[in-house]
Structure formats: structure tokens, C-alpha cells
Design a protein around this motif. Sequence first.
Motif, PDB file in Angstrom:
ATOM      1  N   ARG A   1      -8.316  10.951  38.361  1.00 33.93           N
ATOM      2  CA  ARG A   1      -7.536  10.166  39.318  1.00 33.93           C
ATOM      3  C   ARG A   1      -8.282   8.947  39.837  1.00 33.93           C
TER       4      ARG A   1
ATOM      5  N   GLN B   1      -3.248   3.887  30.578  1.00 35.82           N
ATOM      6  CA  GLN B   1      -1.855   3.760  31.010  1.00 35.82           C
ATOM      7  C   GLN B   1      -1.733   2.554  31.930  1.00 35.82           C
TER       8      GLN B   1
ATOM      9  N   ALA C   1      -6.784  17.289  27.419  1.00 36.34           N
ATOM     10  CA  ALA C   1      -6.525  16.023  28.105  1.00 36.34           C
ATOM     11  C   ALA C   1      -6.801  16.204  29.592  1.00 36.34           C
TER      12      ALA C   1
ATOM     13  N   THR D   1      -6.953   6.248  32.738  1.00 33.92           N
ATOM     14  CA  THR D   1      -6.499   7.294  33.653  1.00 33.92           C
ATOM     15  C   THR D   1      -7.007   8.682  33.281  1.00 33.92           C
ATOM     16  N   GLY D   2      -7.654   8.789  32.140  1.00 34.13           N
ATOM     17  CA  GLY D   2      -8.161  10.079  31.732  1.00 34.13           C
ATOM     18  C   GLY D   2      -8.816  10.022  30.377  1.00 34.13           C
TER      19      GLY D   2
ATOM     20  N   MET E   1       2.498  11.478  30.355  1.00 29.13           N
ATOM     21  CA  MET E   1       1.336  12.151  29.776  1.00 29.13           C
ATOM     22  C   MET E   1       1.273  13.578  30.296  1.00 29.13           C
TER      23      MET E   1
ATOM     24  N   ARG F   1      -7.027  14.366  33.272  1.00 31.96           N
ATOM     25  CA  ARG F   1      -6.724  13.211  34.109  1.00 31.96           C
ATOM     26  C   ARG F   1      -7.872  12.996  35.099  1.00 31.96           C
TER      27      ARG F   1
ATOM     28  N   TRP G   1      -1.019  16.370  31.106  1.00 32.95           N
ATOM     29  CA  TRP G   1      -2.429  16.627  31.357  1.00 32.95           C
ATOM     30  C   TRP G   1      -2.698  18.127  31.375  1.00 32.95           C
TER      31      TRP G   1
ATOM     32  N   GLU H   1      -6.809  18.155  35.886  1.00 31.22           N
ATOM     33  CA  GLU H   1      -6.923  16.951  36.700  1.00 31.22           C
ATOM     34  C   GLU H   1      -8.121  17.082  37.636  1.00 31.22           C
TER      35      GLU H   1
END
Length: 509
Positions: A223, A202, A219, A207-208, A1, A221, A3, A6
Amino acid sequence: MNWDEEVDVLVAGSGGGLCGAYTAAREGHSVLVVEATDKFGGTTSYSGGGGMWFPCNPVLRRAGVDDTLDEALTYFRAVVGDRTPAELQDTYVRRGGGVIEYLEQDDSFSFQVFPWPDYFGKAAGARLDGNRHIIPTPLPADRLGALSESVRGPLATDRLGEEQPSTLIGGRALIGRFLLALSKFPNAALRLNTALAELIVQDGAVTGAVVEREGVRTAIRARRGIILAAGGFEGNQELRERYGVPGTARDTMGPWGNLGRAHEAAIAIGADTDLMDQAWWSPGMIHPDGRAAFALWFTGGLFVNQDGVRFVDESAPYDRVGREVIEQMRSGATTLPYWMIYDDSNGVVPPVQATNVPTVEPEQYEAAGLWHTADTLEQLAERIGVPGPALVATVARFNELAERGRDEDFGRGDEAYDRAFSNGESPLVPIGAGPYHAAAFGISDLGTKGGLRTDSAARVLTASGEPIRGLYAAGNTMAAVSGTVYPGGGNPIGASVLFSHLAALDMLG
């Protein structure tokens, strides 16, 4: 992916769910809050009190309240029943005080006791003096600085164009205090006009997410996890019809951005839902713009249906009145609008002390056919389209009950909440001599309460009861812990604050 950004924690929505963002930031993690509209605060910011129903919290303890958590839980379970999991109910009642203790360690937060009786005064464990309820202390706007202009509301501003006041009160004060607290953390970012579009999964975990801003998709992410606290779907008429929510998007008190996008994103990846036909109901006084708006604190008057007949305890808690109207509508006994009948004691304006949306000039209501005046009840009945003899008999019966001081028909005044706005006296105020008035009412809501099914850590569950890793929900995006009832003032905001806090603690633990 691939991103674009994040962070540790992504929060969708900026109402009571800001507590989750604050908790994560305070515990040292990077946080991004995305708000779909141009203002922070969601439905919480429209709350006149911004109250939270948290029994035995530190504010109440300092005031000497002698309540116990066991007694409060007895009450909550008595009214909610087994409609929601016992563990979820237990968590709400027992851990609410802890979140207030956590927040009070930061001088950005300040709360005060605001007595508000429990809404089922005859249930076991009910607190009739209202001492399970607190509100945020008002916040001067200059303390918040430029951020104060980014707080949604009040309703007088958003619907009538009035200037924002110099002091934030109620729900706006709560939102303001969270923004003030978050502004101290360089690891916390807030972004307006940014809507959650979809969740990214995922290896079985969230995950996001993809968010949208001015047509650009990004997009992000997350964590540690994502908290969905983006309100209900009350503003989405198509979803209301799909899930059978009575009323219309036009008449909700929720802000325009509450369209259910977070609900739909979670459902698309297998999240389970509950209570999707439910909302926080209220009677709604109809305004010249055609919208019915949440109204309470009636100091007189009575409600009649299209037959000129009284059908409800007008002074009961607003959700209970709203639900009774809905049941009457389903059976065909009552149609909209129904009417508040009142005398001329205070002139043409209805005896409604909390209209939430301020009233405008009486002439506008009269021109819209919403307020009527006549010298006799028979003439008034003709003007609102109800049978004259029935209206005359209804008022005569009501006055007879008022003289006795006991509502044998609907129990108005039998519970503590009924008397909360009349200094403990009977709310049965007789209809005096003419001229007589009628005001049109409909159904409003404070938002839908159906949403994603969660466990006591606010983890979103699948239909099989398994948590979806990385995904949490709170507020009206979460299926309400209170089920199909409204136990007490401050329950919606309280649940939003608490479960977003618990979500952050769980994902960071």
C-alpha cells in the motif's frame, strides 16, 4: 487485481535494506521482508567489519572527534566528482549521522568507533585518522536466539563448512541487530527462500509485486511502497557480460542469490540505470577451489605480472588496487594470475593477514599450482612462468626502495591507508634471503555497484528523471552514490542503511 496478501511496505532483500524495514515497522506500518535465499544478510553479512562511513555521527561525537560535515562533504565531492548528482552526495554525507541517532534510540543497536582511514588520503578534506567510520558492537548469538542460525555467513561457514561462531561480529552483527529489533514488532514479517519476480504497476504507480517461493507465485499488494535492496547482480555471469563488468561471477564475494532479479524487474517497468559496468573491486588470493577471494592487510611481499615486473602499490586501498589491475588487463600489460612474491620470514603462507576466506592446508595450494617455493629467484621465476632476470631485477629494485623508505615507483606508503596495517611505519618490507615463495592472485569484487538511478529520497527514476511512484531502491540495487570510486570503508553498507531508511520515511510521510 486479485491480491494474495497486503502489507504497507514490501522490502526485497535482507542486507542493509533491513533498516528500511525496521524504520517502517517502528513507525507503525506493516512490513514484509522477502529474501531470495535460505539466510538473511546478503553481502552485508560477509563484511568483516560491517562498517559505515557516516561522518560526525553520534558515536564519533561522543568520542570527541572534531570533524565537520562541510569538511567531509569537501572530501566526498573531491573524490566522486560530478559522476553522481551533488544532491545525492550531500544527502549521504549530511544525513548518515541522523540514521545512527535514530537507531540508537533502540537498545537493540550498539555501535563503536573503528578508525579506518579515508581511501584517498591526498584529497581535500580527507580524514587520515579514520574517524568517520563506525562498526556494530559484537552480538552474542544467544541474545538473538534461534534467529542467529538464519544469519548468513561467515565465509568460513558458507565456503568451508565451519561451525557458526557463538558471537556475531562485523556485518553479521549488524544484520543480527536488525533482526533482533524487528522481532519486537508484530507488524513485521520476514520470509526466506522468497524471490521478487516482477513488479505490478497500476495507473503509473508500483502497487505491488509477484514473489516466488518453491515454484508458487504470490501477488502482494504494497500500500505504501516497495524498497528494492536485493544486492547487486554479481552472481549472474550473463548480466555481467551484458553490462561489461570485468571479472567473473565465480570470484565475487557476494552471496549466490545476488542475481539481479530486482534490477531486471525494475528495468522492465521503465526504471533508469547507471554505473552498470561498475563493482567494488579488490585483489583476490586464489584458493584451491579456483575462486579468487578478497584479500587485504599485506605485511610483506610485492606483486609482479607475467613479465616479472612490479606494477602497483600493493598496500593501496583494495578497490584502487583492483581497478589498477583491471586497467592493466585492458591494456594487455597484465594477465591473470599475477603473483605475490615473498620471502620465508613467516614460512610458506603468504603475508596476507585478512584473507576473508580462511586458508586451508598449504599442500592444497601447492597441488593446485597456486603456491610455489624455490631456493632462488631464478628458479621461482621458472616455476611461475616469468622471466628470471626481470624478477631478480624487480626484487633488487624493491629492496633498494625499501632501504630508502620511499617507493619512488608506485608510492607505496605515501598515504595513511597504506600504513594502516604497519602501525604507521613504511609498508615497504624488503625481500630477504631464500627460499622464496609465490602465490597466485586474481580479481575479486564485493558486489556490483550499478543499479537503479534514484533521487535523494531513494525514489527510483525513469530515464526522464521522473520518480516511479511507489518504488524505491537502496544498497547495491541502487546506482552507487559514490560513482566510480570507493571513498572510504563502510561506504557500501552505509549507503544501504541510510537510503533504505530515507525510502521508508518518504513513503510514510
